[in-house]
Design a protein around this motif. Structure first.
Motif, PDB file in Angstrom:
ATOM      1  N   TRP A  20       0.852  -1.187   0.000  1.00  0.00           N
ATOM      2  CA  TRP A  20       0.000   0.000   0.000  1.00  0.00           C
ATOM      3  C   TRP A  20       0.887   1.237   0.000  1.00  0.00           C
ATOM      4  O   TRP A  20       1.830   1.333   0.785  1.00  0.00           O
ATOM      5  N   THR A  21       0.576   2.156  -0.876  1.00  0.00           N
ATOM      6  CA  THR A  21       1.371   3.376  -0.984  1.00  0.00           C
ATOM      7  C   THR A  21       0.911   4.391   0.050  1.00  0.00           C
ATOM      8  O   THR A  21      -0.147   4.230   0.666  1.00  0.00           O
ATOM      9  N   ASP A  22       1.694   5.459   0.203  1.00  0.00           N
ATOM     10  CA  ASP A  22       1.290   6.507   1.136  1.00  0.00           C
ATOM     11  C   ASP A  22       0.099   7.289   0.604  1.00  0.00           C
ATOM     12  O   ASP A  22      -0.507   8.069   1.323  1.00  0.00           O
ATOM     13  N   ARG A  23      -0.276   7.075  -0.638  1.00  0.00           N
ATOM     14  CA  ARG A  23      -1.484   7.678  -1.213  1.00  0.00           C
ATOM     15  C   ARG A  23      -2.710   6.799  -1.006  1.00  0.00           C
ATOM     16  O   ARG A  23      -3.792   7.130  -1.438  1.00  0.00           O
ATOM     17  N   GLY A  24      -2.519   5.624  -0.409  1.00  0.00           N
ATOM     18  CA  GLY A  24      -3.633   4.747  -0.083  1.00  0.00           C
ATOM     19  C   GLY A  24      -3.931   3.670  -1.101  1.00  0.00           C
ATOM     20  O   GLY A  24      -4.654   2.737  -0.822  1.00  0.00           O
ATOM     21  N   GLY A  25      -3.396   3.787  -2.288  1.00  0.00           N
ATOM     22  CA  GLY A  25      -3.674   2.791  -3.323  1.00  0.00           C
ATOM     23  C   GLY A  25      -2.701   1.628  -3.252  1.00  0.00           C
ATOM     24  O   GLY A  25      -1.540   1.792  -2.902  1.00  0.00           O
ATOM     25  N   VAL A  59       7.957   4.281  -5.894  1.00  0.00           N
ATOM     26  CA  VAL A  59       7.993   4.902  -4.572  1.00  0.00           C
ATOM     27  C   VAL A  59       9.265   5.725  -4.468  1.00  0.00           C
ATOM     28  O   VAL A  59      10.352   5.202  -4.343  1.00  0.00           O
ATOM     29  N   SER A  62      10.174  11.672  -0.533  1.00  0.00           N
ATOM     30  CA  SER A  62       9.802  13.081  -0.713  1.00  0.00           C
ATOM     31  C   SER A  62      10.790  14.006  -0.049  1.00  0.00           C
ATOM     32  O   SER A  62      11.582  13.680   0.730  1.00  0.00           O
TER      33      SER A  62
END
Length: 62
Positions: A20-25, A59, A62
């Motif tokens: 799961w990504t930090d964007r939720g997907g 990924v 940031s």
């Protein structure tokens, strides 16, 4: 990270990974390999070898 693996004759190796990504997907990666010889060894590192470049591409810090 979720991971499911399986193996069989002919060096067959199945690996499904979900992260799961930090964007939720979710990112879903499925790798299946098999070899021509019945007694061929499995390539256990194949899932990780495939996932690492994908993770580096998708990924990014940031």
């Amino acid at each position: 990270m979720a991971d499911r693996t399986g193996a069989g004759g002919y060096g067959t190796n199945d690996d499904v990974r979900i992260a799961w990504t930090d964007r939720g997907g979710p990112l879903i990666l499925a790798v299946q390999s098999t070899r021509p010889a019945r007694d061929a060894p499995r390539v256990d590192a194949l899932g990780g070898e495939t996932a690492s470049p994908l993770a580096e591409t998708v990924v990014r810090p940031s």
